[in-house]
Design a protein around this motif. Structure first.
Motif, PDB file in Angstrom:
ATOM      1  N   UNK A  85      18.177  12.195   3.615  1.00 14.47           N
ATOM      2  CA  UNK A  85      16.909  12.769   3.172  1.00 14.47           C
ATOM      3  C   UNK A  85      16.082  11.800   2.339  1.00 14.47           C
ATOM      4  N   UNK A  86      16.721  10.795   1.762  1.00 16.12           N
ATOM      5  CA  UNK A  86      15.996   9.858   0.893  1.00 16.12           C
ATOM      6  C   UNK A  86      15.210   8.821   1.685  1.00 16.12           C
ATOM      7  N   UNK A  87      15.764   8.357   2.784  1.00 16.03           N
ATOM      8  CA  UNK A  87      15.100   7.319   3.565  1.00 16.03           C
ATOM      9  C   UNK A  87      14.007   7.931   4.425  1.00 16.03           C
ATOM     10  N   UNK A  88      12.802   7.418   4.273  1.00 18.77           N
ATOM     11  CA  UNK A  88      11.650   7.928   5.021  1.00 18.77           C
ATOM     12  C   UNK A  88      11.454   7.204   6.356  1.00 18.77           C
ATOM     13  N   UNK A  89      12.023   6.018   6.486  1.00 21.35           N
ATOM     14  CA  UNK A  89      11.715   5.163   7.632  1.00 21.35           C
ATOM     15  C   UNK A  89      12.952   4.766   8.424  1.00 21.35           C
ATOM     16  N   UNK A  90      13.986   4.371   7.737  1.00 19.26           N
ATOM     17  CA  UNK A  90      15.125   3.725   8.378  1.00 19.26           C
ATOM     18  C   UNK A  90      16.157   4.728   8.892  1.00 19.26           C
ATOM     19  N   UNK A  91      16.496   4.613  10.176  1.00 17.06           N
ATOM     20  CA  UNK A  91      17.614   5.335  10.780  1.00 17.06           C
ATOM     21  C   UNK A  91      18.044   4.557  12.014  1.00 17.06           C
ATOM     22  N   UNK A 101      13.195  -4.243   4.858  1.00 17.82           N
ATOM     23  CA  UNK A 101      13.751  -5.421   4.207  1.00 17.82           C
ATOM     24  C   UNK A 101      15.155  -5.162   3.673  1.00 17.82           C
ATOM     25  N   UNK A 102      15.339  -4.032   2.995  1.00 17.75           N
ATOM     26  CA  UNK A 102      16.560  -3.798   2.228  1.00 17.75           C
ATOM     27  C   UNK A 102      17.668  -3.114   3.015  1.00 17.75           C
ATOM     28  N   UNK A 103      17.355  -2.009   3.695  1.00 20.96           N
ATOM     29  CA  UNK A 103      18.418  -1.157   4.223  1.00 20.96           C
ATOM     30  C   UNK A 103      19.294  -1.820   5.291  1.00 20.96           C
ATOM     31  N   UNK A 106       0.840  -1.194   0.000  1.00 17.16           N
ATOM     32  CA  UNK A 106       0.000   0.000   0.000  1.00 17.16           C
ATOM     33  C   UNK A 106       0.877   1.247   0.000  1.00 17.16           C
ATOM     34  N   UNK A 107       0.449   2.235  -0.756  1.00 16.72           N
ATOM     35  CA  UNK A 107       1.245   3.440  -0.927  1.00 16.72           C
ATOM     36  C   UNK A 107       1.605   4.102   0.405  1.00 16.72           C
ATOM     37  N   UNK A 108       0.662   4.163   1.322  1.00 10.99           N
ATOM     38  CA  UNK A 108       0.876   4.914   2.550  1.00 10.99           C
ATOM     39  C   UNK A 108       1.991   4.347   3.415  1.00 10.99           C
ATOM     40  N   UNK A 109       2.222   3.036   3.369  1.00 10.15           N
ATOM     41  CA  UNK A 109       3.231   2.456   4.265  1.00 10.15           C
ATOM     42  C   UNK A 109       4.186   1.477   3.574  1.00 10.15           C
ATOM     43  N   UNK A 110       4.238   1.478   2.230  1.00 11.45           N
ATOM     44  CA  UNK A 110       5.132   0.521   1.572  1.00 11.45           C
ATOM     45  C   UNK A 110       6.589   0.762   1.936  1.00 11.45           C
ATOM     46  N   UNK A 111       6.952   2.018   2.240  1.00 11.25           N
ATOM     47  CA  UNK A 111       8.353   2.292   2.590  1.00 11.25           C
ATOM     48  C   UNK A 111       8.726   1.629   3.905  1.00 11.25           C
ATOM     49  N   UNK A 112       7.752   1.383   4.780  1.00 14.53           N
ATOM     50  CA  UNK A 112       8.035   0.696   6.039  1.00 14.53           C
ATOM     51  C   UNK A 112       8.539  -0.710   5.745  1.00 14.53           C
ATOM     52  N   UNK A 113       7.815  -1.412   4.904  1.00 13.41           N
ATOM     53  CA  UNK A 113       8.216  -2.788   4.559  1.00 13.41           C
ATOM     54  C   UNK A 113       9.520  -2.804   3.771  1.00 13.41           C
ATOM     55  N   UNK A 114       9.601  -2.022   2.701  1.00 10.03           N
ATOM     56  CA  UNK A 114      10.732  -2.142   1.785  1.00 10.03           C
ATOM     57  C   UNK A 114      12.038  -1.612   2.375  1.00 10.03           C
ATOM     58  N   UNK A 115      11.979  -0.516   3.110  1.00  8.09           N
ATOM     59  CA  UNK A 115      13.207  -0.048   3.765  1.00  8.09           C
ATOM     60  C   UNK A 115      13.643  -1.009   4.861  1.00  8.09           C
ATOM     61  N   UNK A 129       9.842  -1.847  -5.775  1.00  4.65           N
ATOM     62  CA  UNK A 129      10.235  -1.025  -4.636  1.00  4.65           C
ATOM     63  C   UNK A 129      11.490  -1.562  -3.946  1.00  4.65           C
ATOM     64  N   UNK A 130      11.656  -2.882  -3.920  1.00  2.74           N
ATOM     65  CA  UNK A 130      12.885  -3.462  -3.365  1.00  2.74           C
ATOM     66  C   UNK A 130      14.076  -3.058  -4.220  1.00  2.74           C
ATOM     67  N   UNK A 131      13.923  -3.117  -5.529  1.00  4.10           N
ATOM     68  CA  UNK A 131      14.971  -2.671  -6.451  1.00  4.10           C
ATOM     69  C   UNK A 131      15.276  -1.194  -6.229  1.00  4.10           C
ATOM     70  N   UNK A 132      14.253  -0.393  -6.070  1.00  3.71           N
ATOM     71  CA  UNK A 132      14.432   1.050  -5.809  1.00  3.71           C
ATOM     72  C   UNK A 132      15.314   1.283  -4.600  1.00  3.71           C
ATOM     73  N   UNK A 133      15.046   0.554  -3.514  1.00  2.17           N
ATOM     74  CA  UNK A 133      15.813   0.742  -2.279  1.00  2.17           C
ATOM     75  C   UNK A 133      17.272   0.325  -2.443  1.00  2.17           C
TER      76      UNK A 133
END
Length: 401
Positions: free
Chosen positions: A353-359, A152-154, A141-150, A175-179
């Motif tokens: 600035x690119x990562x919305x979730x992971x720090x 998984x990948x980062x 889902x658009x609203x929280x896909x960055x939670x899952x993909x970041x 999105x995994x490729x994007x990350x």
């Protein structure tokens, strides 16, 4: 990956969502949604016949009128109030388990199709924006896909000092490729997904997910079986291997990719200092032992160091599990020292600035598992092999919605 939450599911999928740009195509919403009276009302009895399983009176004595059972009265009230919600609009219902259904109001329908492997729909929901649905199951889902993909990948990319060659199994929406391609050190990223129709659909309808990653010259997209393609590479070729696959289901195509033999092959394909990560299903206190802990136990038979971690994905309505394994086992990604140094490394890579979730703070939270989940990991003894696989459920059964 969403499938482990269900007791009855459709086929496994390989992909899992939403831009502000809306294509002109519009599909009637009633293809997806069903009304309360046909899908959910049976869970809230409203007729005398359906209430027979509940005691209708309690504490009555001869010569006195019966007292209405509070459970029955409450069921009537809930049914009446719940019905109001579904009188307007169209709804997508997903059964999570017996007695629990989540419903998403549909604002618009963009695309519906059936590929060789699964049904695929793209819808706009009121709470989560544009969503990818495969086999009638929420995948992203658009609203929280960055939670899952970041998530998984980062952690895996930062666990390697300088990742140059990366392999992705699955991940059709891009999105995994994007990350992965956020990291400038990456020179080549091989992504293998078995469902070309889903990949093409995601390119067209989910541009904000892949964000142009498919056009990056470092990306190599292959439509084929993940295992067959990985076997073709030389040992020690990849620095990082990421598996973004569906859950191991009876009748599904992925269960062999959760076994000791496949993990041993992945380890061989990793260079020294290599990092492996896989999505591992639900990771909450009520469901971590369905898949997450068993994947962890299986990886421990192959890799010297395995870290289980979780994060909450709202559209999945669950804490979600991942397992990260190190070929050498020298880096302790779960330590405070590692997390303390993480923000500096993020800034050095220009990703602050690119990562919305992971720090660093999010990293600590993900790797700080609750006491019940830690105990489940400690007590887990199951190991998945080709001869003795773990099946979440039957992938050919239907979903009640």
């Amino acid at each position: 990956r969403r499938l482990c939450m269900l007791l009855n599911v459709a086929r496994a999928s390989f992909s899992r969502t939403s831009p502000s740009i809306r294509p002109s195509i519009s599909i009637p919403c009633n293809l997806f949604g069903v009304r309360l009276h046909s899908a959910i009302a049976p869970a809230f009895p409203s007729s005398s016949a359906s209430r027979r399983a509940l005691p209708l009176v309690c504490g009555s004595t001869e010569g006195q009128p019966p007292k209405h059972n509070s459970i029955t009265t409450m069921a009537d009230k809930l049914c009446a109030s719940g019905a109001e919600v579904f009188k307007k609009g169209n709804w997508f219902h997903e059964k999570l388990e017996d007695g629990l259904v989540i419903s998403f109001e549909i604002a618009e329908c963009y695309h519906t199709a059936t590929s060789k492997f699964q049904t695929v729909d793209v819808i706009e929901t009121v709470p989560f924006g544009r969503c990818l649905i495969t086999d009638r199951l929420m995948q992203s889902a658009y609203k929280d896909e960055m939670v899952y993909h970041e998530s998984l990948v980062q952690p895996s990319l930062f666990a390697h000092p300088c990742p140059k060659k990366v392999f992705i199994g699955g991940g059709g929406e891009g999105a995994t490729l994007r990350e992965v391609l956020r990291h400038k050190s990456v020179e080549e990223c091989v992504m293998v997904d078995i469902d070309g129709e889903v990949v093409q659909m995601c390119k067209e309808y989910l541009p904000q997910h892949h964000a142009g990653a498919y056009d990056d010259p470092r990306a190599k997209l292959i439509i084929d079986d993940c295992k067959a393609q990985l076997e073709g590479y030389a040992d020690g070729y990849f620095d990082v291997i990421i598996l973004d696959l569906s859950d191991p289901l009876d009748g599904g195509p992925c269960y062999q990719l959760y076994t000791t033999s496949f993990y041993s092959m992945c380890k061989a394909k990793l260079a020294e200092g290599g990092v492996f990560v896989t999505q591992s299903g639900c990771g909450g206190i009520a469901d971590a032992d369905r898949c997450f802990t068993c994947v962890h136990s299986t990886l421990k038979q192959v890799f010297p160091k395995v870290h289980g971690y979780t994060t909450h994905v709202p559209s999945f309505t669950s804490e979600w599990g991942f397992n990260l394994a190190l070929k050498s086992g020298e880096t302790d990604v779960g330590s405070d020292d590692y997390a303390h140094a993480l923000d500096k490394r993020v800034e050095e890579k220009g990703l602050g600035e690119q990562l919305q979730w992971y720090d660093s703070v999010t990293h600590r939270r993900m790797f700080s598992l609750s006491k019940p989940v830690r105990k489940m990991l400690q007590n887990e003894t199951r190991v998945m092999t080709v001869e003795n696989p773990l099946f979440m459920t039957d992938a050919t059964s239907g979903i009640n919605c």
